[in-house]
Design an enzyme around this catalytic site. Structure first.
Site, PDB file in Angstrom:
ATOM      1  N   GLU A   9      -2.864   4.562  -2.114  1.00  0.00           N
ATOM      2  CA  GLU A   9      -3.584   5.747  -1.221  1.00  0.00           C
ATOM      3  C   GLU A   9      -3.762   7.068  -1.585  1.00  0.00           C
ATOM      4  OE1 GLU A   9      -4.474   7.295   3.007  1.00  0.00           O
ATOM      5  OE2 GLU A   9      -2.160   7.726   2.607  1.00  0.00           O
ATOM      6  N   ASP A  57       1.797   4.654   0.712  1.00  0.00           N
ATOM      7  CA  ASP A  57       1.112   5.595   1.732  1.00  0.00           C
ATOM      8  C   ASP A  57       1.168   7.150   1.436  1.00  0.00           C
ATOM      9  OD1 ASP A  57      -0.051   6.308   3.845  1.00  0.00           O
ATOM     10  OD2 ASP A  57       2.244   7.794   4.753  1.00  0.00           O
ATOM     11  N   ARG A  91       0.365  -1.164  -0.127  1.00  0.00           N
ATOM     12  CA  ARG A  91       0.165  -0.362   0.407  1.00  0.00           C
ATOM     13  C   ARG A  91       0.699   0.952  -0.169  1.00  0.00           C
ATOM     14  NH1 ARG A  91      -1.628   4.403   4.270  1.00  0.00           N
ATOM     15  NH2 ARG A  91      -3.763   4.519   3.843  1.00  0.00           N
ATOM     16  N   HIS A 128      -7.727   2.581   9.548  1.00  0.00           N
ATOM     17  CA  HIS A 128      -7.195   3.047  10.561  1.00  0.00           C
ATOM     18  C   HIS A 128      -7.460   4.593  10.982  1.00  0.00           C
ATOM     19  CE1 HIS A 128      -4.483   3.336   7.044  1.00  0.00           C
ATOM     20  NE2 HIS A 128      -3.342   4.149   8.088  1.00  0.00           N
ATOM     21  N   ASP A 129      -7.678   5.511  10.015  1.00  0.00           N
ATOM     22  CA  ASP A 129      -8.205   6.674   9.521  1.00  0.00           C
ATOM     23  C   ASP A 129      -9.079   7.323  10.184  1.00  0.00           C
ATOM     24  OD1 ASP A 129      -5.682   7.524   9.367  1.00  0.00           O
ATOM     25  OD2 ASP A 129      -5.831   7.102   7.391  1.00  0.00           O
TER      26      ASP A 129
HETATM   27  C1  GLC Z   1      -1.870   8.204   5.709  1.00  0.00           C
HETATM   28  C2  GLC Z   1      -2.206   7.594   6.329  1.00  0.00           C
HETATM   29  C3  GLC Z   1      -2.124   7.966   8.193  1.00  0.00           C
HETATM   30  C4  GLC Z   1      -1.038   8.879   8.271  1.00  0.00           C
HETATM   31  C5  GLC Z   1      -0.394   9.584   7.200  1.00  0.00           C
HETATM   32  C6  GLC Z   1       0.959  10.079   7.512  1.00  0.00           C
HETATM   33  O1  GLC Z   1      -2.414   8.756   5.418  1.00  0.00           O
HETATM   34  O2  GLC Z   1      -3.742   6.325   6.318  1.00  0.00           O
HETATM   35  O3  GLC Z   1      -2.680   6.997   9.031  1.00  0.00           O
HETATM   36  O4  GLC Z   1      -0.752   9.240   9.443  1.00  0.00           O
HETATM   37  O5  GLC Z   1      -0.934   8.692   5.945  1.00  0.00           O
HETATM   38  O6  GLC Z   1       1.591   9.068   6.588  1.00  0.00           O
END
Ligand code: GLC
Length: 557
Positions: A254, A212, A210, A319-320
């Protein structure tokens, strides 16, 4: 010793496996504590693989497990090549991968591309002077006036994307927390360093990443510093390494962006294999609260076509926070008032709650929403604990509200850990509705009518009906705005699956236009019950229970 040849037996080696896979997201720290120190660990995940196999998931997504000061759930990496000591070791990871593969389960890692922790040795070196070998591995400037069009993402805690560094007497750029300096991808050495990280973990046996925060890798003055052409060029570089060296690995991006931007991350089928469908997710919740299929249908109409060999990742929660960046101001206000009337549950531009509390623990709505993500175009991504409708703790700071320990049993610490309860990284949920004494895996495994057992059955139907994974999609016209109907089918194939959903809290009649399939017989997929034949006018009448849904195969009579 494991027999490596069994891996190829368990996992067929085609490149598009992810189009039919069900993903399951694991926050390692909260999943299972095998070592008894109060924190979940890699061995804990390994010891729960039998459960995940039983549930029927195909691919695990592990949240970051790297060495880290853990100021952002591990998204603040201080060494890409080692495992956080509380999680275990690289050997533990290898064992997890072996054991997962033996069960036919793939595993992807979270690759934190955009930034490191300020504790990373690269940053420690970079900040020391303006002319050291790593001086331009991060984005430095003499003042904080640059890139003002780039919005601040973590608005709850950050007021600027620049932070002053006294050591270097300069400012460094960060799109997230100020302890997460952004890497400078203009520097070819940074690109190479990250490609080595990619090779290392895929070489160890991971089945993909994934990616990020993939939209923010480059900056350009006068832009919002998101989705820049150079970012796409670098992601394509990662893809070319993957294609050449690890052709079965998947890249899941993402990118929390509007549909017209997200679609560019698929490239021409030469960039990321998968992207999360961020624009769709809040519309599902909007449809539930407005009891109208229209927001979801509109989001689906706006979803662009994607290249062959690509796939959306669809999800309800993660998780966010439940991010509300991809809705209009008016929709956001409505969603806040409908789902976060207590301001303490709001996080950044979103809501820090799990699925069950968001929907008032209504089992019917949970089933409706899961049936949607299991049949809409895309691969479903489940969040650990949602399969038992776990609750949250909105009084915990930041996004820890949705990262409490997995509830395995009614035993001490919810069966998550044998540690002294005072030592746990976070208390398990103990309230009378969602507490581990009532909501846990063990009791739901033993209860044939539990949500867990229902989810398992749905996953098995999803696997049986592979057209739900890789079939074409067509919205169907209906005469009732509460109802969404669509078909999944393969071009030049007889097989057609019809899916119908009622977003209303009351029973609804509907007529669905099935004129493409006159004289076929709908057979309901959970009970295999044949329904009346589709008559000549194609207008097919159904009655749907409150929040009810129906899946049919349209069989040739
Ligand atoms: C992504 C993750 C999140 C994290 C951010 C910074 O959005 O899902 O949990 O805080 O990246 O790495």
């Amino acid at each position: 010793m494991l027999d490596p040849s069994r891996r190829t037996l368990a996992l067929n080696d085609e490149r598009t496996w992810f189009q039919r896979a069900v993903f399951y997201e694991v926050y390692v720290r909260g999943f299972y504590d095998a070592t008894g120190d109060g924190q979940g660990d890699i061995r804990g995940v390994t010891s729960k693989l039998d459960y995940l196999e039983w549930l029927g998931i195909d691919c695990l997504w592990l949240l970051p497990f790297y060495a880290s000061p853990w100021k952002d759930g591990g998204y603040d990496v201080s060494d890409y090549y080692s495992v956080h000591p509380a999680y275990g070791s690289v050997t533990d990871i290898e064992e997890l991968l072996n054991q997962a593969h033996l069960r036919g389960i793939r595993v992807i890692a979270d690759l934190v591309l955009n930034h490191t922790s300020d504790q990373h040795p690269w940053f420690a070196e970079s900040k020391m002077s303006r002319d050291n070998p790593k001086s331009d591995w991060y984005v430095w400037a003499d003042d904080d006036g640059g890139y003002q069009s780039a919005p601040v993402i973590f608005i709850d805690s950050q007021s600027s994307n620049w932070t002053y560094c006294p050591d270097r007497e300069q400012y460094y750029w960060h799109r997230f927390f100020n302890h997460q300096p952004d890497l400078n991808y203009e520097n070819p050495d940074v690109q190479e360093a990250m490609l080595q990280v990619v090779r290392y973990w895929l070489g160890l046996g991971f089945d993909g990443f994934r990616l990020d925060a993939a939209a923010y890798l480059f900056q350009a003055e006068g832009t919002c510093c998101e989705n820049l052409p150079a970012t796409h060029t670098f992601l394509k570089r990662i893809r070319s390494v993957v294609d050449a060296e690890f052709p079965e690995a998947v890249l899941l991006a993402e990118v929390n962006q509007v549909p017209s931007e997200v679609v560019n991350y698929f490239g021409n089928g030469d960039e990321c294999h998968m992207c999360y469908d961020f624009p769709l997710m809040p519309r599902l919740f909007l449809s539930v609260k407005t009891e109208s299929a229209l927001p979801t249908a509109e989001a689906l109409r706006q979803t662009p076509d994607i290249p062959a060999g690509c796939q959306w990742g669809i999800f309800l929660r993660n998780h966010d926070e439940l991010t509300l960046e991809m809705v209009t101001d008016q929709e956001r206000e409505f969603l806040y008032s409908a789902f976060a009337s207590d301001p303490i549950s709001r996080r950044n531009v979103g809501i820090g709650r799990r699925l069950a509390p968001l929907i008032d623990n209504d089992r019917r709505v949970a089933e409706l929403l899961h049936a949607l993500i299991l049949s809409l175009p895309g691969s479903p991504i489940l969040y650990y604990g949602d399969e038992i409708l776990m609750g949250d703790n909105i009084y915990l700071g930041d996004r820890d509200s949705v990262r409490t320990p997995m509830q395995w049993s009614p035993d001490r610490n919810g069966g998550f850990s044998r540690a002294d309860p005072a030592r746990l990284y976070s208390s398990p949920i103990i309230d009378p509705v969602y507490g581990y004494q009532v909501v846990n895996v063990e009791s739901q495994m033993n209860n044939p009518s539990s949500f867990l057992r229902w989810t398992r059955e749905m996953l098995s139907v999803r696997h049986r009906e592979s057209v739900l994974g890789d079939g074409e999609f067509k919205l169907l016209s209906v005469d009732n705005d509460c109802v969404l109907a669509f078909a999944r089918f393969l071009a030049r194939d007889e097989r057609v699956v019809l899916c119908v959903f009622n977003f209303a809290s009351k029973v609804q009649p509907v007529s669905v236009n099935l004129s493409d399939w006159i004289s076929r017989v709908p057979v309901e997929l959970l009970g295999m019950t044949p329904f009346p034949v589709i008559e000549d006018d194609g207008a097919y009448r159904l009655t749907l229970a409150p929040y009810g849904f129906l899946w049919f195969e349209l069989c040739v009579a």
